[in-house]
Design a protein around this motif. Structure first.
Motif, PDB file in Angstrom:
ATOM      1  N   GLY A  60       0.761  -1.322   0.132  1.00 43.25           N
ATOM      2  CA  GLY A  60      -0.036   0.218  -0.013  1.00 43.25           C
ATOM      3  C   GLY A  60       0.877   1.185   0.145  1.00 43.25           C
ATOM      4  O   GLY A  60       2.207   1.045  -0.042  1.00 43.25           O
ATOM      5  N   THR A 134      -6.558   7.171  -5.772  1.00 43.61           N
ATOM      6  CA  THR A 134      -6.537   8.516  -5.622  1.00 43.61           C
ATOM      7  C   THR A 134      -6.275   9.265  -4.480  1.00 43.61           C
ATOM      8  O   THR A 134      -5.846  10.500  -4.683  1.00 43.61           O
ATOM      9  CB  THR A 134      -8.021   8.974  -6.365  1.00 43.61           C
ATOM     10  OG1 THR A 134      -8.885   8.548  -5.257  1.00 43.61           O
ATOM     11  CG2 THR A 134      -8.407   8.643  -7.628  1.00 43.61           C
ATOM     12  N   THR A 135      -6.194   8.763  -3.390  1.00 45.30           N
ATOM     13  CA  THR A 135      -5.733   9.143  -2.197  1.00 45.30           C
ATOM     14  C   THR A 135      -6.739  10.223  -1.511  1.00 45.30           C
ATOM     15  O   THR A 135      -6.754  11.146  -2.147  1.00 45.30           O
ATOM     16  CB  THR A 135      -4.304   9.784  -2.014  1.00 45.30           C
ATOM     17  OG1 THR A 135      -3.496   8.718  -2.497  1.00 45.30           O
ATOM     18  CG2 THR A 135      -3.919  10.148  -0.686  1.00 45.30           C
ATOM     19  N   HIS A 152     -13.263  14.863  -4.737  1.00 38.18           N
ATOM     20  CA  HIS A 152     -13.539  13.534  -4.872  1.00 38.18           C
ATOM     21  C   HIS A 152     -13.386  13.271  -6.649  1.00 38.18           C
ATOM     22  O   HIS A 152     -12.984  12.549  -7.213  1.00 38.18           O
ATOM     23  CB  HIS A 152     -14.500  12.870  -3.898  1.00 38.18           C
ATOM     24  CG  HIS A 152     -14.651  11.402  -4.231  1.00 38.18           C
ATOM     25  ND1 HIS A 152     -15.466  10.962  -5.129  1.00 38.18           N
ATOM     26  CD2 HIS A 152     -14.246  10.292  -3.451  1.00 38.18           C
ATOM     27  CE1 HIS A 152     -15.145   9.342  -4.942  1.00 38.18           C
ATOM     28  NE2 HIS A 152     -14.573   9.226  -4.054  1.00 38.18           N
ATOM     29  N   ASP A 226     -13.881   2.212  -3.638  1.00 41.11           N
ATOM     30  CA  ASP A 226     -15.035   1.649  -3.728  1.00 41.11           C
ATOM     31  C   ASP A 226     -16.172   2.361  -4.259  1.00 41.11           C
ATOM     32  O   ASP A 226     -17.264   1.995  -4.084  1.00 41.11           O
ATOM     33  CB  ASP A 226     -14.961   1.029  -2.082  1.00 41.11           C
ATOM     34  CG  ASP A 226     -16.050   0.179  -2.257  1.00 41.11           C
ATOM     35  OD1 ASP A 226     -16.151  -0.856  -3.229  1.00 41.11           O
ATOM     36  OD2 ASP A 226     -16.444  -0.462  -1.062  1.00 41.11           O
ATOM     37  N   SER A 227     -16.102   3.701  -4.292  1.00 35.31           N
ATOM     38  CA  SER A 227     -17.385   4.531  -4.398  1.00 35.31           C
ATOM     39  C   SER A 227     -17.861   4.195  -5.939  1.00 35.31           C
ATOM     40  O   SER A 227     -17.140   3.440  -6.850  1.00 35.31           O
ATOM     41  CB  SER A 227     -16.984   5.910  -4.532  1.00 35.31           C
ATOM     42  OG  SER A 227     -16.124   6.186  -5.591  1.00 35.31           O
ATOM     43  N   GLY A 230     -15.439   5.333  -8.406  1.00 31.60           N
ATOM     44  CA  GLY A 230     -14.122   4.341  -8.271  1.00 31.60           C
ATOM     45  C   GLY A 230     -14.521   3.098  -9.132  1.00 31.60           C
ATOM     46  O   GLY A 230     -13.478   2.626  -9.666  1.00 31.60           O
ATOM     47  N   PHE A 242      -8.714  -4.579  -5.913  1.00 33.10           N
ATOM     48  CA  PHE A 242      -8.446  -4.604  -4.709  1.00 33.10           C
ATOM     49  C   PHE A 242      -9.599  -3.974  -3.898  1.00 33.10           C
ATOM     50  O   PHE A 242      -9.606  -2.895  -3.554  1.00 33.10           O
ATOM     51  CB  PHE A 242      -7.134  -4.095  -4.154  1.00 33.10           C
ATOM     52  CG  PHE A 242      -6.609  -4.068  -2.843  1.00 33.10           C
ATOM     53  CD1 PHE A 242      -6.826  -5.501  -2.293  1.00 33.10           C
ATOM     54  CD2 PHE A 242      -6.029  -3.073  -2.045  1.00 33.10           C
ATOM     55  CE1 PHE A 242      -6.483  -5.565  -0.930  1.00 33.10           C
ATOM     56  CE2 PHE A 242      -5.612  -3.165  -0.664  1.00 33.10           C
ATOM     57  CZ  PHE A 242      -5.947  -4.483  -0.141  1.00 33.10           C
ATOM     58  N   SER A 243     -10.300  -5.055  -3.349  1.00 29.88           N
ATOM     59  CA  SER A 243     -11.738  -4.629  -2.789  1.00 29.88           C
ATOM     60  C   SER A 243     -11.473  -4.762  -1.094  1.00 29.88           C
ATOM     61  O   SER A 243     -10.753  -5.413  -0.629  1.00 29.88           O
ATOM     62  CB  SER A 243     -12.653  -5.329  -3.275  1.00 29.88           C
ATOM     63  OG  SER A 243     -13.028  -6.627  -2.428  1.00 29.88           O
ATOM     64  N   ARG A 244     -12.647  -4.485  -0.499  1.00 35.85           N
ATOM     65  CA  ARG A 244     -12.678  -4.425   0.681  1.00 35.85           C
ATOM     66  C   ARG A 244     -13.765  -5.612   0.872  1.00 35.85           C
ATOM     67  O   ARG A 244     -14.145  -5.900   2.309  1.00 35.85           O
ATOM     68  CB  ARG A 244     -13.530  -3.065   1.309  1.00 35.85           C
ATOM     69  CG  ARG A 244     -12.493  -1.841   1.378  1.00 35.85           C
ATOM     70  CD  ARG A 244     -13.362  -0.979   2.467  1.00 35.85           C
ATOM     71  NE  ARG A 244     -12.087   0.094   2.462  1.00 35.85           N
ATOM     72  CZ  ARG A 244     -12.297   1.380   2.141  1.00 35.85           C
ATOM     73  NH1 ARG A 244     -13.546   1.698   1.463  1.00 35.85           N
ATOM     74  NH2 ARG A 244     -11.296   2.067   1.925  1.00 35.85           N
TER      75      ARG A 244
HETATM   76  C1  LIG Z   1      -8.982  -1.708  -0.292  1.00 36.65           C
HETATM   77  C2  LIG Z   1      -8.461  -0.272  -0.563  1.00 36.65           C
HETATM   78  C3  LIG Z   1      -7.080   0.038  -0.313  1.00 36.65           C
HETATM   79  C4  LIG Z   1      -6.610   1.338  -0.323  1.00 36.65           C
HETATM   80  N1  LIG Z   1      -5.344   1.590  -0.166  1.00 36.65           N
HETATM   81  C5  LIG Z   1      -4.805   2.604  -0.180  1.00 36.65           C
HETATM   82  C6  LIG Z   1      -3.523   3.234  -0.125  1.00 36.65           C
HETATM   83  O1  LIG Z   1      -2.857   2.306   0.126  1.00 36.65           O
HETATM   84  N2  LIG Z   1      -3.120   4.447  -0.354  1.00 36.65           N
HETATM   85  C7  LIG Z   1      -3.953   5.440  -0.577  1.00 36.65           C
HETATM   86  O2  LIG Z   1      -3.444   6.575  -0.733  1.00 36.65           O
HETATM   87  N3  LIG Z   1      -5.164   5.089  -0.957  1.00 36.65           N
HETATM   88  C8  LIG Z   1      -5.685   3.949  -0.673  1.00 36.65           C
HETATM   89  N4  LIG Z   1      -6.999   3.692  -0.743  1.00 36.65           N
HETATM   90  C9  LIG Z   1      -7.986   4.972  -1.010  1.00 36.65           C
HETATM   91  C10 LIG Z   1      -8.146   5.353  -2.438  1.00 36.65           C
HETATM   92  O3  LIG Z   1      -7.086   5.977  -2.886  1.00 36.65           O
HETATM   93  C11 LIG Z   1      -9.546   6.308  -2.704  1.00 36.65           C
HETATM   94  O4  LIG Z   1      -8.931   7.556  -2.243  1.00 36.65           O
HETATM   95  C12 LIG Z   1     -10.367   6.149  -1.518  1.00 36.65           C
HETATM   96  O5  LIG Z   1     -10.938   4.697  -1.468  1.00 36.65           O
HETATM   97  C13 LIG Z   1     -11.494   6.872  -1.990  1.00 36.65           C
HETATM   98  O6  LIG Z   1     -12.024   6.902  -3.394  1.00 36.65           O
HETATM   99  P1  LIG Z   1     -13.626   5.902  -3.086  1.00 36.65           P
HETATM  100  O7  LIG Z   1     -14.361   7.111  -2.638  1.00 36.65           O
HETATM  101  O8  LIG Z   1     -13.826   5.579  -4.573  1.00 36.65           O
HETATM  102  O9  LIG Z   1     -13.410   4.916  -2.106  1.00 36.65           O
HETATM  103  C14 LIG Z   1      -7.662   2.291  -0.624  1.00 36.65           C
HETATM  104  C15 LIG Z   1      -8.839   2.145  -0.909  1.00 36.65           C
HETATM  105  C16 LIG Z   1      -9.498   0.772  -0.843  1.00 36.65           C
HETATM  106  C17 LIG Z   1     -10.977   0.479  -1.106  1.00 36.65           C
END
Ligand SMILES: Cc1cc2nc3c(=O)[nH]c(=O)nc-3n(C[C@H](O)[C@H](O)[C@H](O)COP(=O)(O)O)c2cc1C
Length: 468
Positions: A60, A134-135, A152, A226-227, A230, A242-244
């Motif tokens: 990560g 995208t962090t 976002h 996960d949005s 996304g 890579f999912s939750r």
């Molecule tokens: C399973 C998982 C792992 C993630 N690992 C990282 C990571 O290692 N570093 C990081 O900056 N963001 C990580 N993210 C966050 C994503 O960068 C993203 O910014 C965040 O999930 C918001 O986007 P979303 O609203 O589409 O979920 C991770 C997200 C998920 C779901």
């Protein structure tokens, strides 16, 4: 559930290892706990994973240490070497395992990142992958003096432009760009490289790709986010998510959603693989596994970790509370739970959350420590059981096609994969749901992926031009 109702997948399960670094999911005080930063730990884990025919070694990324009430939150991942540097070193001591670097699209630039990833891809013989993120934490931007940070949706707009640009860089060397013969006058064929020009709201660049493609063509693309935005971004661009969503039912639902989105994006249903993160706690018998679970949880979440975890959401120090007593009876001092910069729940009403948690803990008779240890586990309870039970459960995942694999987060380094490789992998092989040898030498082959999306359309175009 019968095999015929499989949604996707090839009836097999694969493993990746997610080397996390020290955080609240790591047992770092035990006499068996090794260094999280010595190369020897990375080597040991990667080679054990490869002995167990794992598909990938995964890192990560956090670009800034999380902060908590004005202090560095040292219970979150701290002390994590740069992924591409560590993976380049691991490429030299492994031969088949994929090497996945999480790298964000918000603070990097395509010319540089695409080059570094294709460098890893070439040097590892086609084993590199990029986990695109995208962090979400705004405070990371302070590192880069960017002033503000992207909203976002804007992050995903930039991510899309970023990935398209990276792919164009990887495609910019023609197949015959390098002269095939020592007798050629030039190493590079005339016109073999097409510059990449891109001008849009995110980039205004003119880039010359500096490297040819590796044996797997492009680095494999993972995505984590996960949005809905996304997920749509993933099905347009990525090879693996890579999912939750690790629980069987949640994983099936997620797969259905991703299959529907994938088809809508014009790709075959099985084109996007899914690997949820998961913790495995195994033992010879179910009873021993339960005992081990308690042992692990007590060490992952010590008294200080438990209090610090709650402080994130209460927005104030909670030193006066007994970690082995009930949850704090006072309300959070913040309106929304964003006091710790970087926690995953920001935006939710803090009082509402605290009330929910208090009710849950009272209901189940849990102390602060017990509540936090359940709450902060990688993905719910994790996969806990005897070797045979877990092998049976994983066979069900494989047969139903709920996931293509798991990205395993070891709770102890560097021995955390030993029981999985020694006891679980052989049982999965006996059940016919785990490989008995690597299918190929590249990560793309071992994941069973088709060629990169842009190379596919190129091949089709080329074929129709040839026919014409
Ligand atoms: C399973 C998982 C792992 C993630 N690992 C990282 C990571 O290692 N570093 C990081 O900056 N963001 C990580 N993210 C966050 C994503 O960068 C993203 O910014 C965040 O999930 C918001 O986007 P979303 O609203 O589409 O979920 C991770 C997200 C998920 C779901």
């Amino acid at each position: 559930m019968s095999t015929s109702s499989r949604i996707a997948g090839d009836g097999k399960i694969q493993f990746g290892v997610f080397f996390q670094g020290v955080n609240h999911t790591t047992v770092w005080r035990d006499p068996d706990s090794g260094s999280q930063t010595d190369f020897e730990s990375f080597r040991r884990v990667a080679q054990t994973a490869e002995r167990g025919l794992f598909t990938a070694f995964f890192f990560g990324e956090g670009l800034r240490l999380r902060e908590h009430l004005g202090r560095i939150h040292d219970l979150d991942v701290a002390g994590r070497p740069d992924a591409q540097t560590a993976l380049a070193a691991l490429a030299a001591v492994t031969s088949h395992i994929g090497l996945v670097a999480t790298q964000n699209t918000t603070y990097n630039d395509p010319a540089d990142l695409a080059h570094r990833l294709s460098s890893l891809d070439l040097l590892s013989g086609g084993r590199a992958a990029w986990n695109i993120v995208t962090t979400d934490n705004a405070w990371t931007g302070a590192n880069f003096r960017r002033g503000g940070f992207l909203a976002h949706e804007d992050r995903y707009i930039r991510a899309e432009a970023f990935v398209q640009t990276a792919k164009a860089i990887w495609d910019s060397w023609a197949d015959g760009a390098i002269a095939g013969s020592r007798d050629s006058r030039r190493w590079l064929a005339e016109g073999g490289i097409t510059p990449v020009r891109r001008q849009d709201a995110s980039f205004d660049v003119d880039i010359t790709g500096r490297l040819p493609r590796s044996s797997q063509q492009h680095p494999v693309l993972f995505q984590a986010g996960d949005s809905a935005t996304g997920r749509d971004f993933a099905v347009r661009n990525a090879d693996v998510i890579f999912s939750r969503h690790a629980g069987l039912e949640a994983a099936r639902k997620f797969r259905e959603d991703i299959v529907a989105r994938t088809l809508k994006a014009g790709r075959p249903a099985d084109d996007v693989k899914i690997f949820p993160g998961q913790e495995f706690i195994l033992a010879p018998t179910a009873k021993e596994a339960e005992g081990k679970l308690q042992w692990v949880r007590e060490r992952q979440v010590g008294p200080q970790t438990a209090i610090a975890y709650l402080e994130q959401f209460w927005g104030r120090t909670l030193d006066e509370y007994d970690p082995d007593g009930p949850l704090p009876d006072i309300d959070p001092v913040v309106e929304v739970t964003n006091a710790t910069r970087g926690n995953a729940f920001h935006g939710k009403s803090a009082k509402e959350l605290a009330a929910e948690w208090r009710a849950e803990a009272t209901d189940k008779g849990l102390s602060i420590r017990q509540f936090v240890s359940q709450r902060s586990a990688v993905n719910g309870r994790g996969l806990v059981g005897s070797y045979d039970e877990v092998a049976d459960l994983l066979a069900e995942y494989a047969h139903t096609g709920a996931v293509d694999g798991f990205n395993i987060t070891p709770w102890i380094i560097p021995t955390g994969l030993d029981d999985i490789v020694n006891h679980l992998v052989p049982r999965l092989q006996e059940r016919g749901v785990y490989r008995t040898e690597y299918e190929g030498t590249t990560l793309r082959e071992n994941l069973g992926l088709r060629p990169p999306l842009t190379r596919r359309s190129r091949t089709r175009r080329q074929e129709s031009e040839d026919v014409a």
